[in-house]
Design a protein around this motif. Sequence first.
Motif, PDB file in Angstrom:
ATOM      1  N   MET A  39     -48.867 -16.746  33.839  1.00  0.00           N
ATOM      2  CA  MET A  39     -50.092 -17.339  33.297  1.00  0.00           C
ATOM      3  C   MET A  39     -51.237 -16.331  33.302  1.00  0.00           C
ATOM      4  O   MET A  39     -51.350 -15.503  34.209  1.00  0.00           O
ATOM      5  N   TRP A  40     -52.124 -16.446  32.319  1.00  0.00           N
ATOM      6  CA  TRP A  40     -53.248 -15.513  32.234  1.00  0.00           C
ATOM      7  C   TRP A  40     -54.203 -15.614  33.412  1.00  0.00           C
ATOM      8  O   TRP A  40     -54.909 -14.661  33.731  1.00  0.00           O
ATOM      9  N   THR A  41     -54.222 -16.755  34.101  1.00  0.00           N
ATOM     10  CA  THR A  41     -55.104 -16.915  35.260  1.00  0.00           C
ATOM     11  C   THR A  41     -54.760 -15.917  36.361  1.00  0.00           C
ATOM     12  O   THR A  41     -55.607 -15.588  37.194  1.00  0.00           O
ATOM     13  N   PHE A  42     -53.530 -15.410  36.370  1.00  0.00           N
ATOM     14  CA  PHE A  42     -53.068 -14.478  37.389  1.00  0.00           C
ATOM     15  C   PHE A  42     -53.115 -13.019  36.923  1.00  0.00           C
ATOM     16  O   PHE A  42     -52.624 -12.142  37.618  1.00  0.00           O
ATOM     17  N   TYR A  43     -53.682 -12.771  35.751  1.00  0.00           N
ATOM     18  CA  TYR A  43     -53.796 -11.392  35.276  1.00  0.00           C
ATOM     19  C   TYR A  43     -54.785 -10.612  36.150  1.00  0.00           C
ATOM     20  O   TYR A  43     -55.739 -11.187  36.699  1.00  0.00           O
ATOM     21  N   PRO A  44     -54.614  -9.294  36.254  1.00  0.00           N
ATOM     22  CA  PRO A  44     -55.596  -8.484  36.978  1.00  0.00           C
ATOM     23  C   PRO A  44     -56.821  -8.240  36.100  1.00  0.00           C
ATOM     24  O   PRO A  44     -56.750  -8.340  34.876  1.00  0.00           O
ATOM     25  N   VAL A  45     -57.932  -7.940  36.718  1.00  0.00           N
ATOM     26  CA  VAL A  45     -59.104  -7.444  35.995  1.00  0.00           C
ATOM     27  C   VAL A  45     -59.659  -6.261  36.782  1.00  0.00           C
ATOM     28  O   VAL A  45     -59.439  -6.140  37.988  1.00  0.00           O
ATOM     29  N   LYS A  46     -60.362  -5.385  36.085  1.00  0.00           N
ATOM     30  CA  LYS A  46     -60.868  -4.170  36.701  1.00  0.00           C
ATOM     31  C   LYS A  46     -62.137  -4.475  37.486  1.00  0.00           C
ATOM     32  O   LYS A  46     -63.167  -4.821  36.907  1.00  0.00           O
ATOM     33  N   ASP A  80     -56.822  -4.414  42.265  1.00  0.00           N
ATOM     34  CA  ASP A  80     -57.299  -5.130  41.084  1.00  0.00           C
ATOM     35  C   ASP A  80     -56.754  -6.557  41.037  1.00  0.00           C
ATOM     36  O   ASP A  80     -57.432  -7.466  40.561  1.00  0.00           O
ATOM     37  N   PHE A  81     -55.547  -6.749  41.527  1.00  0.00           N
ATOM     38  CA  PHE A  81     -54.995  -8.100  41.609  1.00  0.00           C
ATOM     39  C   PHE A  81     -55.703  -8.916  42.686  1.00  0.00           C
ATOM     40  O   PHE A  81     -56.052 -10.079  42.470  1.00  0.00           O
ATOM     41  N   GLU A  82     -55.909  -8.301  43.848  1.00  0.00           N
ATOM     42  CA  GLU A  82     -56.606  -9.026  44.911  1.00  0.00           C
ATOM     43  C   GLU A  82     -57.991  -9.452  44.442  1.00  0.00           C
ATOM     44  O   GLU A  82     -58.396 -10.615  44.619  1.00  0.00           O
ATOM     45  N   PHE A  83     -58.719  -8.542  43.830  1.00  0.00           N
ATOM     46  CA  PHE A  83     -60.053  -8.875  43.342  1.00  0.00           C
ATOM     47  C   PHE A  83     -59.982  -9.978  42.281  1.00  0.00           C
ATOM     48  O   PHE A  83     -60.766 -10.937  42.316  1.00  0.00           O
ATOM     49  N   GLY A 102     -55.889 -17.956  25.125  1.00  0.00           N
ATOM     50  CA  GLY A 102     -54.675 -17.506  25.803  1.00  0.00           C
ATOM     51  C   GLY A 102     -53.783 -16.664  24.914  1.00  0.00           C
ATOM     52  O   GLY A 102     -53.118 -15.726  25.387  1.00  0.00           O
ATOM     53  N   TRP A 103     -53.751 -16.970  23.622  1.00  0.00           N
ATOM     54  CA  TRP A 103     -52.930 -16.212  22.677  1.00  0.00           C
ATOM     55  C   TRP A 103     -53.389 -14.758  22.614  1.00  0.00           C
ATOM     56  O   TRP A 103     -52.568 -13.829  22.632  1.00  0.00           O
ATOM     57  N   VAL A 104     -54.686 -14.558  22.554  1.00  0.00           N
ATOM     58  CA  VAL A 104     -55.224 -13.196  22.542  1.00  0.00           C
ATOM     59  C   VAL A 104     -54.981 -12.527  23.895  1.00  0.00           C
ATOM     60  O   VAL A 104     -54.520 -11.378  23.969  1.00  0.00           O
ATOM     61  N   LEU A 105     -55.281 -13.238  24.973  1.00  0.00           N
ATOM     62  CA  LEU A 105     -55.118 -12.674  26.313  1.00  0.00           C
ATOM     63  C   LEU A 105     -53.686 -12.211  26.582  1.00  0.00           C
ATOM     64  O   LEU A 105     -53.468 -11.164  27.207  1.00  0.00           O
ATOM     65  N   ASP A 106     -52.712 -12.980  26.128  1.00  0.00           N
ATOM     66  CA  ASP A 106     -51.318 -12.621  26.377  1.00  0.00           C
ATOM     67  C   ASP A 106     -50.937 -11.299  25.718  1.00  0.00           C
ATOM     68  O   ASP A 106     -49.986 -10.634  26.150  1.00  0.00           O
ATOM     69  N   HIS A 107     -51.659 -10.914  24.663  1.00  0.00           N
ATOM     70  CA  HIS A 107     -51.356  -9.660  23.987  1.00  0.00           C
ATOM     71  C   HIS A 107     -52.075  -8.462  24.605  1.00  0.00           C
ATOM     72  O   HIS A 107     -51.622  -7.315  24.442  1.00  0.00           O
ATOM     73  N   ILE A 108     -53.169  -8.695  25.301  1.00  0.00           N
ATOM     74  CA  ILE A 108     -53.967  -7.564  25.792  1.00  0.00           C
ATOM     75  C   ILE A 108     -53.928  -7.403  27.310  1.00  0.00           C
ATOM     76  O   ILE A 108     -54.477  -6.438  27.834  1.00  0.00           O
ATOM     77  N   PHE A 109     -53.270  -8.335  27.998  1.00  0.00           N
ATOM     78  CA  PHE A 109     -53.095  -8.240  29.453  1.00  0.00           C
ATOM     79  C   PHE A 109     -51.624  -8.422  29.823  1.00  0.00           C
ATOM     80  O   PHE A 109     -50.827  -8.923  29.026  1.00  0.00           O
ATOM     81  N   GLU A 110     -51.310  -8.045  31.032  1.00  0.00           N
ATOM     82  CA  GLU A 110     -50.003  -8.347  31.607  1.00  0.00           C
ATOM     83  C   GLU A 110     -50.161  -8.509  33.110  1.00  0.00           C
ATOM     84  O   GLU A 110     -50.948  -7.804  33.746  1.00  0.00           O
ATOM     85  N   GLY A 111     -49.418  -9.459  33.689  1.00  0.00           N
ATOM     86  CA  GLY A 111     -49.486  -9.721  35.111  1.00  0.00           C
ATOM     87  C   GLY A 111     -48.332  -9.114  35.876  1.00  0.00           C
ATOM     88  O   GLY A 111     -47.579  -8.285  35.366  1.00  0.00           O
ATOM     89  N   LEU A 112     -48.175  -9.560  37.098  1.00  0.00           N
ATOM     90  CA  LEU A 112     -47.055  -9.094  37.915  1.00  0.00           C
ATOM     91  C   LEU A 112     -45.732  -9.445  37.263  1.00  0.00           C
ATOM     92  O   LEU A 112     -44.758  -8.686  37.333  1.00  0.00           O
ATOM     93  N   TYR A 113     -45.712 -10.623  36.634  1.00  0.00           N
ATOM     94  CA  TYR A 113     -44.541 -11.048  35.864  1.00  0.00           C
ATOM     95  C   TYR A 113     -44.976 -11.316  34.432  1.00  0.00           C
ATOM     96  O   TYR A 113     -46.120 -11.674  34.156  1.00  0.00           O
ATOM     97  N   THR A 114     -44.043 -11.111  33.516  1.00  0.00           N
ATOM     98  CA  THR A 114     -44.290 -11.364  32.111  1.00  0.00           C
ATOM     99  C   THR A 114     -43.089 -12.131  31.557  1.00  0.00           C
ATOM    100  O   THR A 114     -42.294 -12.665  32.327  1.00  0.00           O
ATOM    101  N   ARG A 115     -42.956 -12.191  30.238  1.00  0.00           N
ATOM    102  CA  ARG A 115     -41.844 -12.915  29.622  1.00  0.00           C
ATOM    103  C   ARG A 115     -40.992 -11.953  28.805  1.00  0.00           C
ATOM    104  O   ARG A 115     -41.511 -11.024  28.180  1.00  0.00           O
TER     105      ARG A 115
END
Length: 547
Positions: free
Chosen positions: A193-200, A126-129, A70-83
């Motif tokens: 949360m990273w579970t809600f991040y988009p993916v391509k 990408d979010f829906e997928f 999660g630490w790595v993911l938080d730096h390389i992704f962003e979701g609809l909301y962030t901190r």
Amino acid sequence: MKKLFVLMITILSLSAVLVACNGKDKDSSDKGKEDGNSSSGKAEKQEIVMNAGSEPPAIDPALATDTTSGWVLDHIFEGLYTRDKNGSAVPGLAEKTEISEDGKKYIFTIRDGAKWSDGSPLTANDFEFAWKHVLNPDTGSSFAFYLYYLVGAEEYNKGNAKAEDVGVKALDEKTLEVTLNEPLGYFETLLTMWTFYPVKEELVAGNENWSAEAKTYVSNGPFKMTAWEHDSEVVIEKNNEYYDKDSVNLDKITFKMVGEATTYYQMYKTGELDFIKSLPTDVIESEKDKDDFEIVPYYGTYMYMFNVEKEPFTNEKVRKAFGMSIDREVLTENVTLAGETPAYGMVPVGADSPEGDFRAVGGDYFEENLDKAKKLLAEGMAEEGWTTLPEVTLLYNTDENHKKIAEAVQEMFKKNIGVDIKLANQEWKTYLETTKAHNFQMARMGWIGLFVDPVVNLDYYLGDSPNNRTGWVNEDFDRLMAESKVEQDTAKRYELLHQAEEVLMTDFPMMPIYFYTNTYLMNKNIKDAAKFVNRFPFMKWAEVTEK
């Protein structure tokens, strides 16, 4: 000191959970880009090296379940909301959010300039997928249940509905419609949360190995992965396709994977590492007064899980005897040494409720009582017809500090209730696989709230939670948790959560040890690292200043 930690956690957690009450329409002006405090003497080389401690088991938003990944993911992704820098949920890729009057429907507008790290446009599709990919039973996501708040999500994940029945839909490339079963006051926080991040989609669909190597990795956050030498290091670099790239100062972050505490401590002291966490306990005293040392609150619980399907922990009285027979004050004051708070419940200090801190209101569910522990152990053995207790092995993931705690607990069991136990350790990735397969009797685990609310701590022990590795299933607990998630009266919601925790602590499928803190050593030339109560430092705004 302990009172200070409680105060710090409470203040920080308030900022995290109250953000959802700011109103129904939010736009990018809410993002709150605070002016930094960094020095004007910015170093020419904006690179840092941090120790992750181990190989991240899964740098895939759908599959990650641990804080290292999660630490790595938080730096390389962003979701609809962030901190923001204070840890509060703020709009990320959602430029605008509209919420229906009944609180069940959200319309998110994806901001202009949203792109993947390869330069291609990022869309609502990408979010829906991504969300449906998490829920797809074939994906095998252990965190899929966090999306069960969406209409049709649980049914689809359990094979009783179709993907098109799930309440997430791209209305066009810029607009995402999300429909919830019931209003959820902390939904914006959940979305960080990273579970809600988009993916391509075109990268991930049909390619389960897309996230295994840097060369096939595409993300959308402040940084992008450029190298991954397994069991050695992950390298991320500034993502120039990121819409807020002007806020990012660092050009490069290297996550090293050094598990041995003495080794990574020496690497920090010689300048090979700029940041380490979880200091060796025997150096805390000598480091605690230095400018680069910090003890920070950490919203989580350190515990030992019991496998209730393996003897001797099939017996509730035996489980409670073990839990009552260790001295948590001795452990925290003489072994761990980082200001941790002894734990007598699952939910840590720091979650607010209408009556005050949730832990303070709930109180302690058991006490350390050696006479009662011996009595319960004898009764449990008699009920099972055991003249001697079956052999017990305590499993922990390889780490110098975990080893010291396990050895201290081993000695306490022997001295206090006359039980000899064996110790065994495994590397983190193997350990996760072993415990997931329920191939243990008693095992160490830590659970950090991915957002600051009792529900995220208690969800761990749901009967159908893939994270619950104890084999414990309780219908009353599951019912109370389900009721808490749809209860709109705040006071009643917290009362249901208290009742659920009481059921958990009555059956005792785990023994809490302490509530976490984290010990950090960070290079004094690193400024503006954001330190949250439930994450390791976030480096979006960090910079390196001249020595």
